[in-house]
Scaffold this motif. Sequence first.
Motif, PDB file in Angstrom:
ATOM      1  N   SER A  41       5.015   3.132  -4.179  1.00 41.76           N
ATOM      2  CA  SER A  41       3.604   2.807  -4.457  1.00 41.76           C
ATOM      3  C   SER A  41       2.835   4.062  -4.847  1.00 41.76           C
ATOM      4  CB  SER A  41       2.949   2.171  -3.233  1.00 41.76           C
ATOM      5  OG  SER A  41       3.551   0.933  -2.962  1.00 41.76           O
ATOM      6  N   GLN A  85       0.356  -3.694  -4.819  1.00 45.37           N
ATOM      7  CA  GLN A  85       1.101  -4.220  -3.672  1.00 45.37           C
ATOM      8  C   GLN A  85       0.130  -4.914  -2.715  1.00 45.37           C
ATOM      9  OE1 GLN A  85       3.393  -1.251  -1.534  1.00 45.37           O
ATOM     10  NE2 GLN A  85       4.284  -2.757  -0.143  1.00 45.37           N
ATOM     11  N   ASP A 170       4.080  -3.764  -8.405  1.00 44.41           N
ATOM     12  CA  ASP A 170       4.448  -3.181  -7.119  1.00 44.41           C
ATOM     13  C   ASP A 170       4.662  -4.287  -6.089  1.00 44.41           C
ATOM     14  OD1 ASP A 170       4.918  -1.593  -4.954  1.00 44.41           O
ATOM     15  OD2 ASP A 170       3.003  -0.499  -5.036  1.00 44.41           O
ATOM     16  N   GLU A 171       5.898  -4.594  -5.841  1.00 40.34           N
ATOM     17  CA  GLU A 171       6.278  -5.628  -4.872  1.00 40.34           C
ATOM     18  C   GLU A 171       5.518  -6.928  -5.077  1.00 40.34           C
ATOM     19  OE1 GLU A 171       7.018  -4.654  -0.831  1.00 40.34           O
ATOM     20  OE2 GLU A 171       7.376  -2.544  -1.272  1.00 40.34           O
TER      21      GLU A 171
END
Lengths: 254, 481
Positions: A41, A85, A170-171
């Motif tokens: 991240s 995220q 991000d995720e």
Amino acid sequence: MLTIKNLHAEVEGKKILKGINLEIPKGEIHAIMGPNGSGKSSLASVLAGRDNYEVTEGEVWFNGKNLLEMSPEDRAREGVFLAFQYPVEIPGVSNINFLKTAVNEVRAYKGLPQLEAKEFLKLTKEKQQLVDFNTNLMNRSLNEGFSGGEKKRNEIFQLAMLNPSLAILDETDSGLDIDALRIVSNGVNKLRDAEKSFVVITHYQRLLEYIVPDFVHVLYNGRIIKTGTKELALELEEKGYDWLKEAEHQKESV
Amino acid sequence: MMNSNEIIDDIANKEYEFGFTTDIEMDIAPPGLNEDIIRFISAKKNEPEWLLEWRLKGFQAFKKLKFPTWQHFELPELDLQSLSYWAAPKQKKQLNSLDEVDPELLATFDKLGISINEQKALTGVAVDVVFDSVSVVTTFKTKLKELGVIFCSFGEAVQEYPDLVKKYLGTVVPASDNVFAALNSAVFSDGSFVYIPKGVRCPMELSTYFRINAQNTGQFERTLIVADDESYVSYLEGCTAPMRDENQLHAAVVEIVALEKAEVKYSTVQNWYPGDKDGKGGIFNFVTKRGICKGANSKISWTQVETGSAITWKYPSVILQGDYSEGEFYSVAVVRNKQIADTGTKIHHIGKGTKSRIISKGISAGHGDNSYRGLVSVGPRAENARNFTQCDSLLIGNQCGSHTFPYIESRNKSAMIEHEATTSKIGEDQIFYLNARGIDTEKAVALIVNGYVKEVLNQLPMEFAVEAQKLLSITLEGSVG
Ligand SMILES: Nc1ncnc2c1ncn2[C@@H]1O[C@H](COP(=O)(O)OP(=O)(O)OP(=O)(O)O)[C@@H](O)[C@H]1O
Ligand SMILES: [Mg+2]
């Protein structure tokens, strides 16, 4: 498209990124995996221009431009998109109003006229369908009270609306149910073309079955310690990260 | 700080040094507050004897009253003897006035797109400009006259409609209400008067642009709005003032009377000079605003957007006397740099079935200090009174202050009083999220702030809401990062 050279960054005096080298050509999908706290991240934040990260060394070039010299909003306008995220909640700002502002800011930067209300609605409808985004969420405050999965879908919906040339996810898969995972991945695959690149940060090999990467990188302790193809993800799923970590520590102690 | 006793002593003991002559040519009275200046003002305005008496009573009240001490800020020293209480606009001065205005302020006007002429041009907006204490322009009068609507300067109303003025003046805000109201009663210069006859729905927004221009002229406007049975009016007050280094006191009084089934909406957008970054200069905005819902089923609604002034200190209030009458208060107060706001409302539920709604949105940035102070009182006769209060604070940065002082006094068990309060902060992560979508920080703040104040701005007439929105963005420019 994106060239990262020897990128070092720290936050509050703590070294997080310790020499990242990465080349992402046009049209490719790169997955980044790695244990918690390895700096995935952080890398995304540095690329997007979060100012609590201080870049101490290295360069980042995006379509021939020095990315690190640009403000976060200019990076976005140039075509860098970060699907967060942890998307933040902004009470009082309606999702639709926010999107309209964002779309028009990007257009203004490119010298395009503002979208008229009708065109904007048309675009919204189209992209909403693409990622199966609930209309009710459009008129609500930005991410306020959204479920985890709804927030992630909203990120992908914004991605579809803004149509960037480089998207960093991000995720995005964490928190999505199985159906949503498929829908979101399909959406991404539909957005994919020869001009666009994706960086997909994930912990799970499963996502990479839907969004098939050209390369998989393993980030550990602020460095990319391994690069492979999609098979690497399978291997990681099976073996975890310990074997790579050990190899890395051995290298370090030499 | 000079306390009230000292001021009173000062006033009481001081023999007027140079005597006082009525000079017809004079445009600005010499500084000083005494009976002679009150007589002078009254004479200048050719007022009837009863009004002079009323002023003098106000002055007596003023001498007895003390400056309050309960406010959440330190009251700056006010040397009321150094102010001049009368200024007439000079023809020449008007022409030159734009050159005298600070260019930064002019730029702000430009950004806002406000000019008095433009306002006049807006369809359906009648403008009555109060320019340095004397009304000089009144428009749309004839059209309003056809409907029997009276919209004129206070001074004119005294000449033309003395009975109406006499009947209602001071009935909502008595001269003895507070020290600033008393001061205003004694020396008020001019202001606006509105009367809406029975059953008339005023077809246009009545708009007054107040401006403070001459240096060292305290502003003591007096506004009286009377809405007769089953009438309706929406009144807009906008304020802009050129930059000055010296603090200027603005102690206006607004009184509203709503008779049976009448409705009055009063909207204010105030962006007077707030002082510089270090808190030097700026307007003291100490205003008494109060309305009475005298008749059954009447309604008074205050909406204010306060972005200017060094100190904003006011509580637009409603007395809900008529049964089933309604009072509303919608407020946005913004402070930045060293600005101070201590504002809110008082709602007195007296009649049965009375309802009130309070929505207050405070925004604090820089070293600003923002207080909401509100009183909801329910009297013994107010069966089934209802109040809802929502009181939100938004903080930008770490150095600003925000305080809430809600008071509830209920003397009727059937009353239902709800109070909700929130405090939030514009976080760096929120700004970054918007930045990462191509929205720059100024716009990001504006987006968040506009979302936050929407509920209040929605109460404003269209053009005014747009102006207020722009004003908020300009006011908060550069307050983040
Ligand atoms: N503001 C901060 N102050 C101190 N340390 C920080 C800060 N932000 C991030 N870090 C640290 O930087 C390291 C990398 O964090 P990062 O969020 O990039 O990890 P990640 O690889 O994304 O992990 P995950 O898989 O859990 O999302 C962590 O050790 C984290 O605690
Ligand atoms: Mg992470």
